[in-house]
Write a protein that holds these residues in place. Structure first.
Motif, short mmCIF file in Angstrom:
data_model
loop_
_atom_site.label_atom_id
_atom_site.label_comp_id
_atom_site.label_asym_id
_atom_site.label_seq_id
_atom_site.Cartn_x
_atom_site.Cartn_y
_atom_site.Cartn_z
N LEU A 134 -80.93 44.36 63.27
CA LEU A 134 -79.95 43.08 62.98
C LEU A 134 -79.41 44.28 61.85
O LEU A 134 -78.40 43.85 62.43
CB LEU A 134 -80.75 41.28 62.35
CG LEU A 134 -79.57 41.11 62.31
CD1 LEU A 134 -79.11 40.74 63.25
CD2 LEU A 134 -79.72 39.84 61.58
N ILE A 135 -80.13 44.73 60.71
CA ILE A 135 -79.31 45.55 60.37
C ILE A 135 -77.96 46.46 60.97
O ILE A 135 -77.13 46.77 60.62
CB ILE A 135 -79.98 45.56 58.95
CG1 ILE A 135 -80.42 44.80 58.56
CG2 ILE A 135 -78.69 46.55 57.64
CD1 ILE A 135 -81.42 45.57 56.91
N LYS A 136 -78.74 46.89 61.59
CA LYS A 136 -78.00 48.46 62.59
C LYS A 136 -77.19 47.74 63.19
O LYS A 136 -76.07 48.05 63.31
CB LYS A 136 -79.22 49.17 63.35
CG LYS A 136 -78.49 49.58 64.51
CD LYS A 136 -79.26 50.79 65.35
CE LYS A 136 -80.45 51.03 64.37
NZ LYS A 136 -81.13 51.14 65.60
N PHE A 137 -77.03 46.25 63.69
CA PHE A 137 -76.27 45.61 64.63
C PHE A 137 -75.04 44.93 63.85
O PHE A 137 -73.12 45.53 63.98
CB PHE A 137 -76.59 44.81 65.85
CG PHE A 137 -75.20 43.82 66.23
CD1 PHE A 137 -74.49 44.38 67.14
CD2 PHE A 137 -74.68 42.52 65.25
CE1 PHE A 137 -74.13 43.35 67.70
CE2 PHE A 137 -74.03 41.98 65.71
CZ PHE A 137 -73.38 42.06 67.13
N THR A 138 -75.23 44.71 62.73
CA THR A 138 -73.95 44.19 61.17
C THR A 138 -73.40 45.17 60.49
O THR A 138 -72.21 45.43 60.54
CB THR A 138 -75.11 43.34 60.37
OG1 THR A 138 -76.01 42.13 60.96
CG2 THR A 138 -74.13 42.99 59.05
N LEU A 139 -74.30 46.64 60.68
CA LEU A 139 -73.33 47.68 60.25
C LEU A 139 -72.24 48.16 61.22
O LEU A 139 -71.52 48.93 60.97
CB LEU A 139 -73.93 49.31 60.38
CG LEU A 139 -75.53 49.06 59.02
CD1 LEU A 139 -76.18 50.31 58.95
CD2 LEU A 139 -74.43 49.85 57.88
N VAL A 140 -72.03 48.17 62.91
CA VAL A 140 -71.59 48.75 64.02
C VAL A 140 -70.69 46.90 63.35
O VAL A 140 -68.98 47.99 63.14
CB VAL A 140 -72.70 48.32 64.69
CG1 VAL A 140 -70.93 48.93 66.17
CG2 VAL A 140 -73.46 49.81 65.75
N PHE A 141 -70.86 45.93 62.86
CA PHE A 141 -70.08 45.40 63.51
C PHE A 141 -68.94 45.46 61.71
O PHE A 141 -67.77 45.22 62.08
CB PHE A 141 -70.84 43.72 63.75
CG PHE A 141 -69.69 42.35 63.64
CD1 PHE A 141 -69.78 42.30 64.44
CD2 PHE A 141 -69.44 41.69 62.57
CE1 PHE A 141 -68.75 41.53 65.41
CE2 PHE A 141 -68.13 40.99 63.07
CZ PHE A 141 -68.14 40.59 64.47
#
Length: 326
Positions: free
Chosen positions: A6-13
């Protein structure tokens, strides 16, 4: 979904939000909607006749520019979504006993402050100190989310790589130099000084005699109906631009010097980070030169913002790896 994913996805976002913010700012759409959080009192950009009549009644001094308004609203939509993602991360971290607690709380507080800065950016009509703070807040959020990700994903770096660990103070110095450069870039952009110099290597004319550092870096620029397109005179904007350009050269030299030292480390992770750092520095310098030569094309200018964010993350990673306990 696991917290690291989830954090990885949030970083991209988050990177998307940073790029969209840069695109909105560079498209002069920062005041595409003169109110906040809606647009002319609506949740979307008004386009129906009755909506436009309401706009004319309540915002008589403004004319709806749909393209700019939609850019501003899309930026707000994705920034709001980012806020929800951070909230989910906070809840998951608080529920999981082994997950970090203080860092997610700090990130959540930062994104609330970012929302306030977003509001003030509009209500204070693009006041440079607010616009720059909003940009720095976005970069800070990006960095803290990355550190949180690293906290949830153990690094495999040999603790016995004493050579690399001796470079930790130098890496911290490099990070500080880069942060100053990013702040200077934000100040250049928020004061519309990116095209104050259109020649290389420094600036056209007798620029040395026109330097005005006191005016250039004063956060107080008087009362104005709007700060859109800048309120500073040419000499002051030129001073800002030159400061950003000269410090950029210094930053590039220091970061490449650090990378060359890291290439001698035993850890393959650190050597790969050094190669990445060199590539990103070269790309940033090329993008900066292109901005001057090509007079700030939108795509290159936005890429320059993205490159700065990736450079920051690379230096954050290097410092995290070198300073963390073995």
């Amino acid at each position: 979904m696991r917290i690291p994913h989830l954090i990885k996805f949030t970083l991209v976002f988050t990177l998307m939000v940073i790029l969209m913010g840069a695109y909105t700012r560079l498209s002069d759409a920062g005041l595409g909607c003169p109110d906040w959080p809606g647009c002319y009192g609506h949740l979307t950009v008004p386009n129906e006749s009755h909506e436009l009549a309401k706009v004319e009644a309540h915002f008589p001094e403004h004319t709806v520019e749909p393209e700019k308004a939609w850019l501003e609203m899309i930026h707000r939509y994705i920034a709001g979504t980012l806020g929800l993602l951070v909230l989910v991360i906070l809840i998951l971290c608080l529920k999981q006993p082994s997950a970090p607690k203080k860092l997610p709380i700090l990130i959540s507080a930062l994104i609330i402050f970012q929302a306030a800065l977003g509001m003030w950016t509009v209500t204070m009509k693009l006041m440079p100190i607010v616009v720059m703070s909003h940009l720095i807040g976005g970069f800070s959020l990006f960095s803290l989310l990355f550190i949180l990700y690293l906290r949830t994903k153990p690094l495999r770096i040999p603790g016995g790589d004493l050579y690399a660990r001796k470079l930790a103070p130098i890496a911290a110095f490099g990070l500080a130099v880069l942060v100053i450069q990013i702040i200077l870039g934000g100040w250049t952009s928020s004061n519309y000084a990116a095209l104050a110099c259109t020649t290389l290597p420094i600036c056209e004319g007798n620029w040395v005699d026109n330097l005005r550092f006191a005016d250039a870096f004063s956060p107080f620029q008087g009362n104005h109906p709007s700060f859109e397109f800048g309120v500073l005179d040419y000499a002051t904007r030129m001073t800002i631009h030159i400061s950003h350009r000269i410090w950029g050269v210094l930053t590039a030299i220091i970061l490449v010097w650090i990378a060359i030292k890291l290439l001698k480390a035993q850890s393959s992770t650190m050597r790969k980070s050094a190669f990445l750092l060199i590539l990103l520095v070269i790309a940033q310098v090329a993008l900066g030169i292109s901005n001057v030569v090509m007079h700030l094309p939108l795509g290159i200018a936005v890429s320059h913002n993205g490159g700065a964010a990736l450079l920051l993350l690379t230096m954050v990673f290097i410092n995290y790896a070198l300073w963390r306990k073995a």
